[in-house]
Design a protein around this motif. Sequence first.
Motif, PDB file in Angstrom:
ATOM      1  N   LEU A   1       0.825  -1.198   0.000  1.00 48.86           N
ATOM      2  CA  LEU A   1       0.000   0.000   0.000  1.00 48.86           C
ATOM      3  C   LEU A   1       0.865   1.256   0.000  1.00 48.86           C
ATOM      4  CD1 LEU A   1      -3.036  -0.596   2.418  1.00 48.86           C
ATOM      5  CD2 LEU A   1      -3.070  -0.268  -0.062  1.00 48.86           C
ATOM      6  N   ARG A   2       1.915   1.246   0.815  1.00 46.45           N
ATOM      7  CA  ARG A   2       2.829   2.390   0.840  1.00 46.45           C
ATOM      8  C   ARG A   2       3.470   2.593  -0.526  1.00 46.45           C
ATOM      9  NH1 ARG A   2       8.404   1.234   3.325  1.00 46.45           N
ATOM     10  NH2 ARG A   2       8.487   0.326   1.239  1.00 46.45           N
ATOM     11  N   ASN A   3       3.909   1.501  -1.146  1.00 43.43           N
ATOM     12  CA  ASN A   3       4.522   1.595  -2.473  1.00 43.43           C
ATOM     13  C   ASN A   3       3.527   2.159  -3.494  1.00 43.43           C
ATOM     14  OD1 ASN A   3       6.834   0.489  -1.403  1.00 43.43           O
ATOM     15  ND2 ASN A   3       6.443  -1.572  -2.175  1.00 43.43           N
ATOM     16  N   THR A   4       2.280   1.709  -3.405  1.00 42.23           N
ATOM     17  CA  THR A   4       1.258   2.220  -4.322  1.00 42.23           C
ATOM     18  C   THR A   4       1.038   3.709  -4.110  1.00 42.23           C
ATOM     19  OG1 THR A   4       0.159   0.059  -4.344  1.00 42.23           O
ATOM     20  CG2 THR A   4      -1.128   1.953  -5.100  1.00 42.23           C
ATOM     21  N   GLY A   5       1.034   4.141  -2.853  1.00 41.54           N
ATOM     22  CA  GLY A   5       0.892   5.562  -2.557  1.00 41.54           C
ATOM     23  C   GLY A   5       2.018   6.380  -3.154  1.00 41.54           C
ATOM     24  N   GLN A   6       3.244   5.891  -3.026  1.00 34.04           N
ATOM     25  CA  GLN A   6       4.386   6.598  -3.610  1.00 34.04           C
ATOM     26  C   GLN A   6       4.306   6.602  -5.134  1.00 34.04           C
ATOM     27  OE1 GLN A   6       7.758   4.539  -1.851  1.00 34.04           O
ATOM     28  NE2 GLN A   6       7.860   6.038  -0.199  1.00 34.04           N
ATOM     29  N   TRP A   7       3.832   5.519  -5.710  1.00 30.50           N
ATOM     30  CA  TRP A   7       3.647   5.418  -7.162  1.00 30.50           C
ATOM     31  C   TRP A   7       2.653   6.477  -7.645  1.00 30.50           C
ATOM     32  CZ3 TRP A   7       0.422   0.713  -9.297  1.00 30.50           C
ATOM     33  CH2 TRP A   7       0.316   0.801 -10.692  1.00 30.50           C
ATOM     34  N   VAL A   8       1.529   6.605  -6.956  1.00 34.17           N
ATOM     35  CA  VAL A   8       0.513   7.591  -7.343  1.00 34.17           C
ATOM     36  C   VAL A   8       1.056   9.018  -7.213  1.00 34.17           C
ATOM     37  CG1 VAL A   8      -1.719   8.577  -6.703  1.00 34.17           C
ATOM     38  CG2 VAL A   8      -1.432   6.089  -6.788  1.00 34.17           C
ATOM     39  N   ILE A   9       1.696   9.320  -6.094  1.00 34.52           N
ATOM     40  CA  ILE A   9       2.204  10.672  -5.870  1.00 34.52           C
ATOM     41  C   ILE A   9       3.317  11.009  -6.861  1.00 34.52           C
ATOM     42  CG2 ILE A   9       3.429  12.165  -4.244  1.00 34.52           C
ATOM     43  CD1 ILE A   9       0.457  11.766  -3.625  1.00 34.52           C
ATOM     44  N   GLY A  10       4.204  10.059  -7.127  1.00 33.83           N
ATOM     45  CA  GLY A  10       5.265  10.303  -8.112  1.00 33.83           C
ATOM     46  C   GLY A  10       4.688  10.612  -9.486  1.00 33.83           C
ATOM     47  N   THR A  11       3.649   9.876  -9.868  1.00 36.28           N
ATOM     48  CA  THR A  11       2.989  10.119 -11.156  1.00 36.28           C
ATOM     49  C   THR A  11       2.315  11.487 -11.174  1.00 36.28           C
ATOM     50  OG1 THR A  11       2.573   7.739 -11.400  1.00 36.28           O
ATOM     51  CG2 THR A  11       1.282   9.228 -12.781  1.00 36.28           C
ATOM     52  N   ALA A  12       1.614  11.819 -10.100  1.00 38.36           N
ATOM     53  CA  ALA A  12       0.913  13.104 -10.025  1.00 38.36           C
ATOM     54  C   ALA A  12       1.884  14.277 -10.114  1.00 38.36           C
ATOM     55  CB  ALA A  12       0.109  13.175  -8.730  1.00 38.36           C
ATOM     56  N   LEU A  13       3.024  14.166  -9.463  1.00 38.20           N
ATOM     57  CA  LEU A  13       4.002  15.259  -9.503  1.00 38.20           C
ATOM     58  C   LEU A  13       4.640  15.384 -10.885  1.00 38.20           C
ATOM     59  CD1 LEU A  13       5.774  14.716  -6.053  1.00 38.20           C
ATOM     60  CD2 LEU A  13       4.043  16.423  -6.634  1.00 38.20           C
ATOM     61  N   GLY A  14       4.879  14.252 -11.539  1.00 36.31           N
ATOM     62  CA  GLY A  14       5.480  14.294 -12.865  1.00 36.31           C
ATOM     63  C   GLY A  14       4.635  15.020 -13.887  1.00 36.31           C
ATOM     64  N   LEU A  15       3.300  15.052 -13.681  1.00 39.47           N
ATOM     65  CA  LEU A  15       2.398  15.723 -14.609  1.00 39.47           C
ATOM     66  C   LEU A  15       2.562  17.247 -14.606  1.00 39.47           C
ATOM     67  CD1 LEU A  15      -0.866  13.659 -13.964  1.00 39.47           C
ATOM     68  CD2 LEU A  15       0.598  13.561 -15.986  1.00 39.47           C
ATOM     69  N   TYR A  16       3.247  17.779 -13.606  1.00 40.59           N
ATOM     70  CA  TYR A  16       3.466  19.222 -13.550  1.00 40.59           C
ATOM     71  C   TYR A  16       4.592  19.676 -14.487  1.00 40.59           C
ATOM     72  CZ  TYR A  16       0.466  19.790  -9.449  1.00 40.59           C
ATOM     73  OH  TYR A  16      -0.605  19.834  -8.597  1.00 40.59           O
ATOM     74  N   PHE A  17       5.410  18.746 -14.962  1.00 44.48           N
ATOM     75  CA  PHE A  17       6.591  19.116 -15.738  1.00 44.48           C
ATOM     76  C   PHE A  17       6.264  19.253 -17.229  1.00 44.48           C
ATOM     77  CE2 PHE A  17       8.373  17.792 -11.788  1.00 44.48           C
ATOM     78  CZ  PHE A  17       9.552  18.518 -11.652  1.00 44.48           C
ATOM     79  N   THR A  18       5.444  20.243 -17.551  1.00 52.33           N
ATOM     80  CA  THR A  18       5.164  20.574 -18.948  1.00 52.33           C
ATOM     81  C   THR A  18       6.420  21.183 -19.571  1.00 52.33           C
ATOM     82  OG1 THR A  18       4.394  22.782 -18.334  1.00 52.33           O
ATOM     83  CG2 THR A  18       2.752  21.006 -18.375  1.00 52.33           C
ATOM     84  N   PRO A  19       6.484  21.284 -20.898  1.00 48.99           N
ATOM     85  CA  PRO A  19       7.673  21.879 -21.527  1.00 48.99           C
ATOM     86  C   PRO A  19       8.018  23.275 -20.992  1.00 48.99           C
ATOM     87  CG  PRO A  19       6.356  20.756 -23.175  1.00 48.99           C
ATOM     88  CD  PRO A  19       5.565  20.710 -21.903  1.00 48.99           C
ATOM     89  N   VAL A  20       7.000  24.101 -20.761  1.00 50.09           N
ATOM     90  CA  VAL A  20       7.259  25.454 -20.243  1.00 50.09           C
ATOM     91  C   VAL A  20       7.848  25.398 -18.846  1.00 50.09           C
ATOM     92  CG1 VAL A  20       6.182  27.635 -19.560  1.00 50.09           C
ATOM     93  CG2 VAL A  20       5.458  26.494 -21.664  1.00 50.09           C
ATOM     94  N   VAL A  21       7.268  24.553 -18.000  1.00 51.34           N
ATOM     95  CA  VAL A  21       7.762  24.416 -16.631  1.00 51.34           C
ATOM     96  C   VAL A  21       9.146  23.779 -16.626  1.00 51.34           C
ATOM     97  CG1 VAL A  21       7.374  23.218 -14.447  1.00 51.34           C
ATOM     98  CG2 VAL A  21       5.475  24.341 -15.601  1.00 51.34           C
ATOM     99  N   GLY A  22       9.360  22.805 -17.517  1.00 53.29           N
ATOM    100  CA  GLY A  22      10.674  22.173 -17.605  1.00 53.29           C
ATOM    101  C   GLY A  22      11.771  23.166 -17.937  1.00 53.29           C
ATOM    102  N   ALA A  23      11.466  24.094 -18.833  1.00 56.87           N
ATOM    103  CA  ALA A  23      12.452  25.124 -19.190  1.00 56.87           C
ATOM    104  C   ALA A  23      12.746  26.016 -17.991  1.00 56.87           C
ATOM    105  CB  ALA A  23      11.926  25.958 -20.354  1.00 56.87           C
ATOM    106  N   LEU A  24      11.718  26.335 -17.216  1.00 58.52           N
ATOM    107  CA  LEU A  24      11.922  27.148 -16.023  1.00 58.52           C
ATOM    108  C   LEU A  24      12.819  26.433 -15.019  1.00 58.52           C
ATOM    109  CD1 LEU A  24      11.297  29.466 -14.042  1.00 58.52           C
ATOM    110  CD2 LEU A  24       9.234  28.210 -13.362  1.00 58.52           C
ATOM    111  N   VAL A  25      12.546  25.171 -14.764  1.00 58.58           N
ATOM    112  CA  VAL A  25      13.346  24.403 -13.809  1.00 58.58           C
ATOM    113  C   VAL A  25      14.794  24.284 -14.287  1.00 58.58           C
ATOM    114  CG1 VAL A  25      13.649  22.129 -12.750  1.00 58.58           C
ATOM    115  CG2 VAL A  25      11.362  23.134 -12.909  1.00 58.58           C
ATOM    116  N   ALA A  26      14.970  24.026 -15.586  1.00 65.36           N
ATOM    117  CA  ALA A  26      16.329  23.910 -16.129  1.00 65.36           C
ATOM    118  C   ALA A  26      17.114  25.200 -15.955  1.00 65.36           C
ATOM    119  CB  ALA A  26      16.267  23.520 -17.608  1.00 65.36           C
ATOM    120  N   SER A  27      16.436  26.329 -16.037  1.00 59.28           N
ATOM    121  CA  SER A  27      17.132  27.616 -15.880  1.00 59.28           C
ATOM    122  C   SER A  27      17.567  27.861 -14.446  1.00 59.28           C
ATOM    123  CB  SER A  27      16.216  28.762 -16.343  1.00 59.28           C
ATOM    124  OG  SER A  27      15.135  28.947 -15.439  1.00 59.28           O
TER     125      SER A  27
END
Length: 356
Positions: A59-85
């Motif tokens: 269950l803990r692993n599944t929770g981390q899997w869901v949260i990791g996926t949810a956070l990854g969805l924030y990294f759009t190309p525009v946001v990725g460029a901001l983070v890289a800078s």
Amino acid sequence: MPAFGPTSWRRVVITLLLALAAALLCVWLRTPIPWMIGPLLVTALVSMLGVPTESWTPLRNTGQWVIGTALGLYFTPVVGALVASLWWAIALGIAWALLLGLAFGAWLRRLHAGHLAHLTPAQLLSTTYFAGSIGGASEMTLIAERQGASTDLVAAAHSLRVLLVTLTIPFALQFWGVNGLDTLTLGPREVQATGLLVLASLTLVGALVMQWLGRANPWFMGALVVTMVITLCGVTWSAIPQPLSNAAQLVIGVSLGVRFTPAFVHTAPRWLASVAFASFFMMGICALFGWGLSKATGLHPATLLLGTAPGGIAEMAITAKVLQLGVPVVTAFQVCRLVAVLVLAEPVYRWRYRQT
């Protein structure tokens, strides 16, 4: 692997029901990140009182899997460029964390040199060094064990630090009144059944590969990396259903809370008191460091406070997600620090202390 009998099942179910009740109470009370704070608090409290609680690893692993996926969805190309800078700010954050860990460990060693008489000088050195490193509890404990440290003290230090940071910072941000700072496109907002199934399949493969490679936090990191790559390519299949995200936060909160057993309470009270004092001190100076970075980067201080906070990656990223406080930046800072500390902690220890 030990058998998971009826007693364990009952403990897991009772723990989850207790956590759910606490989460709903926190929702009603309008506390920050209620689906993690409530379960974490109630599980920790009843566990320390001797109530038999239990967290089921899948269950803990599944929770981390869901949260990791949810956070990854924030990294759009525009946001990725901001983070890289912001690579230079992330590098400064890594250097800051390493120096802070060294200072914390040295302070613990000096303070407890006369109180941990059962440890040899070498054991005291390794114990205090790895207890001070700003990394994950399980990973730091495993590394410390290889160096002959007292693993119970190391695990207790990291567990207490993460607990205090997780409970303190969200309430401080709520008192501050900051939220909803994310203004860039934050990935898909609608749940698409087919897209969600494809995303779940690919991120599952990523998590299993990370686990096979023996990487830290494989279910979180594998899902995060796969989703980041997909989203950075401009592909947005589906959002994560909010109830699923809430459930993931709940089981992560439970997995943190069950660490605080009666044995934990009796683990060298002087040691725990010093770790608690240092944790609050580190939160303060990390907030000042984050404020300085915010002036240099132009980002809001709350985002950099979360990015440089000495807490766990999942907990700080969840706080940023729920309060919408620069999720990609916070995630990037915390992930890079985690990886750097895991890679460098042991080599730095050998380089710095093997000749002392």
